[in-house]
Write a protein that holds these residues in place. Structure first.
Motif, PDB file in Angstrom:
ATOM      1  N   ASP B  39       0.828  -1.208   0.000  1.00 18.73           N
ATOM      2  CA  ASP B  39       0.000   0.000   0.000  1.00 18.73           C
ATOM      3  C   ASP B  39       0.862   1.257   0.000  1.00 18.73           C
ATOM      4  O   ASP B  39       0.574   2.217  -0.721  1.00 18.73           O
ATOM      5  CB  ASP B  39      -0.926   0.003   1.218  1.00 18.73           C
ATOM      6  N   LEU B  40       1.897   1.245   0.821  1.00 15.67           N
ATOM      7  CA  LEU B  40       2.785   2.417   0.865  1.00 15.67           C
ATOM      8  C   LEU B  40       3.480   2.604  -0.474  1.00 15.67           C
ATOM      9  O   LEU B  40       3.649   3.733  -0.953  1.00 15.67           O
ATOM     10  CB  LEU B  40       3.807   2.267   1.996  1.00 15.67           C
ATOM     11  N   ALA B  41       3.862   1.478  -1.077  1.00 21.71           N
ATOM     12  CA  ALA B  41       4.519   1.564  -2.384  1.00 21.71           C
ATOM     13  C   ALA B  41       3.574   2.173  -3.415  1.00 21.71           C
ATOM     14  O   ALA B  41       3.947   3.057  -4.187  1.00 21.71           O
ATOM     15  CB  ALA B  41       4.968   0.169  -2.832  1.00 21.71           C
ATOM     16  N   ILE B  42       2.327   1.712  -3.397  1.00 24.40           N
ATOM     17  CA  ILE B  42       1.344   2.238  -4.349  1.00 24.40           C
ATOM     18  C   ILE B  42       1.127   3.727  -4.149  1.00 24.40           C
ATOM     19  O   ILE B  42       1.138   4.515  -5.091  1.00 24.40           O
ATOM     20  CB  ILE B  42       0.000   1.486  -4.176  1.00 24.40           C
ATOM     21  N   LEU B  43       0.936   4.110  -2.886  1.00 21.07           N
ATOM     22  CA  LEU B  43       0.651   5.526  -2.600  1.00 21.07           C
ATOM     23  C   LEU B  43       1.830   6.419  -2.984  1.00 21.07           C
ATOM     24  O   LEU B  43       1.644   7.555  -3.417  1.00 21.07           O
ATOM     25  CB  LEU B  43       0.301   5.694  -1.114  1.00 21.07           C
ATOM     26  N   THR B  44       3.032   5.873  -2.832  1.00 21.50           N
ATOM     27  CA  THR B  44       4.224   6.651  -3.177  1.00 21.50           C
ATOM     28  C   THR B  44       4.378   6.738  -4.690  1.00 21.50           C
ATOM     29  O   THR B  44       4.591   7.812  -5.253  1.00 21.50           O
ATOM     30  CB  THR B  44       5.481   6.008  -2.544  1.00 21.50           C
ATOM     31  N   ALA B  46       2.133   6.453  -6.924  1.00 22.91           N
ATOM     32  CA  ALA B  46       1.055   7.209  -7.562  1.00 22.91           C
ATOM     33  C   ALA B  46       1.166   8.699  -7.264  1.00 22.91           C
ATOM     34  O   ALA B  46       0.411   9.495  -7.799  1.00 22.91           O
ATOM     35  CB  ALA B  46      -0.295   6.679  -7.099  1.00 22.91           C
ATOM     36  N   GLY B  47       2.120   9.051  -6.395  1.00 26.01           N
ATOM     37  CA  GLY B  47       2.365  10.466  -6.158  1.00 26.01           C
ATOM     38  C   GLY B  47       1.583  11.057  -4.992  1.00 26.01           C
ATOM     39  O   GLY B  47       1.672  12.248  -4.727  1.00 26.01           O
ATOM     40  N   TYR B  48       0.813  10.220  -4.264  1.00 25.74           N
ATOM     41  CA  TYR B  48       0.051  10.738  -3.130  1.00 25.74           C
ATOM     42  C   TYR B  48       0.979  11.046  -1.959  1.00 25.74           C
ATOM     43  O   TYR B  48       0.812  12.015  -1.248  1.00 25.74           O
ATOM     44  CB  TYR B  48      -0.987   9.716  -2.647  1.00 25.74           C
ATOM     45  N   LEU B  49       1.944  10.132  -1.745  1.00 24.65           N
ATOM     46  CA  LEU B  49       2.876  10.286  -0.632  1.00 24.65           C
ATOM     47  C   LEU B  49       4.290  10.428  -1.167  1.00 24.65           C
ATOM     48  O   LEU B  49       4.603   9.955  -2.262  1.00 24.65           O
ATOM     49  CB  LEU B  49       2.836   9.043   0.274  1.00 24.65           C
ATOM     50  N   GLU B  50       5.126  11.085  -0.370  1.00 23.49           N
ATOM     51  CA  GLU B  50       6.548  11.029  -0.661  1.00 23.49           C
ATOM     52  C   GLU B  50       7.240  10.454   0.557  1.00 23.49           C
ATOM     53  O   GLU B  50       6.785  10.630   1.685  1.00 23.49           O
ATOM     54  CB  GLU B  50       7.095  12.430  -0.957  1.00 23.49           C
ATOM     55  N   ALA B  51       8.337   9.734   0.314  1.00 19.91           N
ATOM     56  CA  ALA B  51       9.076   9.136   1.423  1.00 19.91           C
ATOM     57  C   ALA B  51      10.462   9.764   1.457  1.00 19.91           C
ATOM     58  O   ALA B  51      11.114   9.882   0.423  1.00 19.91           O
ATOM     59  CB  ALA B  51       9.183   7.634   1.217  1.00 19.91           C
ATOM     60  N   THR B  63      -3.237  14.449  -6.001  1.00 20.56           N
ATOM     61  CA  THR B  63      -4.233  13.412  -6.173  1.00 20.56           C
ATOM     62  C   THR B  63      -4.123  12.875  -7.589  1.00 20.56           C
ATOM     63  O   THR B  63      -3.358  13.406  -8.391  1.00 20.56           O
ATOM     64  CB  THR B  63      -5.633  14.013  -6.012  1.00 20.56           C
ATOM     65  N   GLY B  64      -4.883  11.860  -7.870  1.00 24.83           N
ATOM     66  CA  GLY B  64      -4.859  11.297  -9.221  1.00 24.83           C
ATOM     67  C   GLY B  64      -5.183  12.361 -10.258  1.00 24.83           C
ATOM     68  O   GLY B  64      -4.530  12.484 -11.283  1.00 24.83           O
ATOM     69  N   THR B  65      -6.195  13.168  -9.933  1.00 22.40           N
ATOM     70  CA  THR B  65      -6.601  14.239 -10.835  1.00 22.40           C
ATOM     71  C   THR B  65      -5.460  15.213 -11.079  1.00 22.40           C
ATOM     72  O   THR B  65      -5.314  15.770 -12.159  1.00 22.40           O
ATOM     73  CB  THR B  65      -7.773  15.028 -10.212  1.00 22.40           C
ATOM     74  N   GLN B  66      -4.658  15.422 -10.047  1.00 25.95           N
ATOM     75  CA  GLN B  66      -3.574  16.382 -10.161  1.00 25.95           C
ATOM     76  C   GLN B  66      -2.532  15.936 -11.182  1.00 25.95           C
ATOM     77  O   GLN B  66      -1.930  16.753 -11.873  1.00 25.95           O
ATOM     78  CB  GLN B  66      -2.912  16.552  -8.800  1.00 25.95           C
ATOM     79  N   LEU B  67      -2.322  14.627 -11.240  1.00 26.47           N
ATOM     80  CA  LEU B  67      -1.312  14.121 -12.157  1.00 26.47           C
ATOM     81  C   LEU B  67      -1.768  14.354 -13.596  1.00 26.47           C
ATOM     82  O   LEU B  67      -0.991  14.726 -14.465  1.00 26.47           O
ATOM     83  CB  LEU B  67      -1.036  12.656 -11.848  1.00 26.47           C
ATOM     84  N   LEU B  68      -3.078  14.179 -13.807  1.00 26.79           N
ATOM     85  CA  LEU B  68      -3.672  14.501 -15.106  1.00 26.79           C
ATOM     86  C   LEU B  68      -3.536  15.986 -15.396  1.00 26.79           C
ATOM     87  O   LEU B  68      -3.147  16.409 -16.486  1.00 26.79           O
ATOM     88  CB  LEU B  68      -5.149  14.091 -15.078  1.00 26.79           C
ATOM     89  N   ALA B  69      -3.841  16.772 -14.375  1.00 30.74           N
ATOM     90  CA  ALA B  69      -3.752  18.228 -14.524  1.00 30.74           C
ATOM     91  C   ALA B  69      -2.324  18.613 -14.925  1.00 30.74           C
ATOM     92  O   ALA B  69      -2.127  19.465 -15.784  1.00 30.74           O
ATOM     93  CB  ALA B  69      -4.147  18.897 -13.216  1.00 30.74           C
ATOM     94  N   ASP B  70      -1.353  17.975 -14.303  1.00 29.76           N
ATOM     95  CA  ASP B  70       0.046  18.264 -14.625  1.00 29.76           C
ATOM     96  C   ASP B  70       0.313  18.035 -16.110  1.00 29.76           C
ATOM     97  O   ASP B  70       1.050  18.781 -16.742  1.00 29.76           O
ATOM     98  CB  ASP B  70       0.984  17.366 -13.811  1.00 29.76           C
TER      99      ASP B  70
END
Lengths: 209, 209
Positions: B39-44, B46-51, B63-70
């Protein structure tokens, strides 16, 4: 979302050999199933792979861009449409032009005495009429409008993207959103290239969903 | 990409307590670090979290939408512009209307004898002129056009989304893409709400990137 090297390798293996089990993927990479678990989870979650019990992983053909595309493909006309400006078919071309300026729209929808859609008037139609020889105050719009069955229209539950595509194909700026009634269609909305431009801006600003 | 319940919980914990280590997240959920790893790997990924090493996980606000926006925010005017249709400022309004029909565009750009941009003519401008009392063959377009410095224009390296926003704000259908030269601006392209609608369709069809 960017994939790491191992995830790219897994994708390639599944593309070439899928459906394939996690164990077999692990074998091909000389890794344990446990090591691969996070990568497989990511690829599945992100929609690149699908897993079926007793079958294994297979490639969905979906990419990051596709997930965005899926989002756009779910948008409905009703969420983005504008208010229509409607005139009666007996109004003069001159009055139609004045209405277009007063309401500040690029397209007028023409209805009969029963409020049923009978025509569409674009700025282009009005411009064409206005360089003709006729007196604009004495010609009714039903002489120059685009009429049924040549009108391109849509309904509120149609997909926005299908409407966008039609606007481009038909080279029109707007179309009426209609509701089917007994004797024909009532005009309930207006959808334009301006609406489409706004959707693009909203996507960039993340004002969508 | 949709998050599962546990991933939503992790996001919430990191939002509330971040930066926080994987162990501490696991503790709060009464789970082992190993269980959370995918889960942590996925969240990282996908850009939701940074480690960050020795710091822990923190919430990026993306968020997912943000990556599209980018993705949309990276598009340049030059990749989507059309060919401009240009007329000389001494041409008559009548001839401008004819040119607009022949070239099938909604906006003409007006240049002086040195090919520098001096004005813009929309269908709306031409329609307004055509219901006036004047003889259209005898008025030059420079009497009725929108002129510098009131012209909204852009350059080829501008961001498409900024241009889309300006089209909406200024309530115009098109703007010239210009190139700065010594004495003013040359017209090198045209960008319209039709181009924006096509971008939306291309995104849905994954014809982009």
């Amino acid at each position: 979302m960017e994939l790491n090297k191992r995830q790219e390798q897994i994708l390639q293996i599944v593309k070439d050999h899928g459906p394939i089990t996690g164990e077999h993927i692990a074998e091909k990479l000389n890794l344990t199933r446990a090591t691969l678990r996070p990568d497989l989870a990511i690829l599945t979650m992100a929609g690149y792979l699908e897993a079926r019990p007793r079958v294994g992983y297979f490639y969905t053909g979906k990419t990051g861009t596709q997930l965005l595309a899926d989002k756009i493909k779910k948008m409905k006309v009703s969420d983005y449409q504008s208010i229509p400006v409607v005139i009666n078919e007996n109004v003069s071309v001159y009055d139609a032009i004045v209405t277009m300026f007063l309401e500040d729209v690029g397209t007028l929808f023409v209805v009969d005495d029963e409020s049923l859609l009978v025509g569409v008037l674009s700025r282009k139609d009005l411009l064409r009429a206005s360089i003709g020889k006729q007196e604009l105050t004495s010609i009714p719009v039903n002489i120059i409008m685009t009429r049924m069955p040549n009108i391109t229209f849509c309904e509120k539950d149609d997909l926005l993207i299908d409407v966008a595509q039609k606007l481009i194909e038909k080279q029109i700026d707007a179309m009426p959103v209609v509701k089917k009634v007994d004797k024909g269609y009532e005009v309930v909305g207006r959808i334009t290239k301006t609406n489409m431009t706004k959707v693009l801006v909203a996507l960039a600003k993340e004002d969508v969903l």
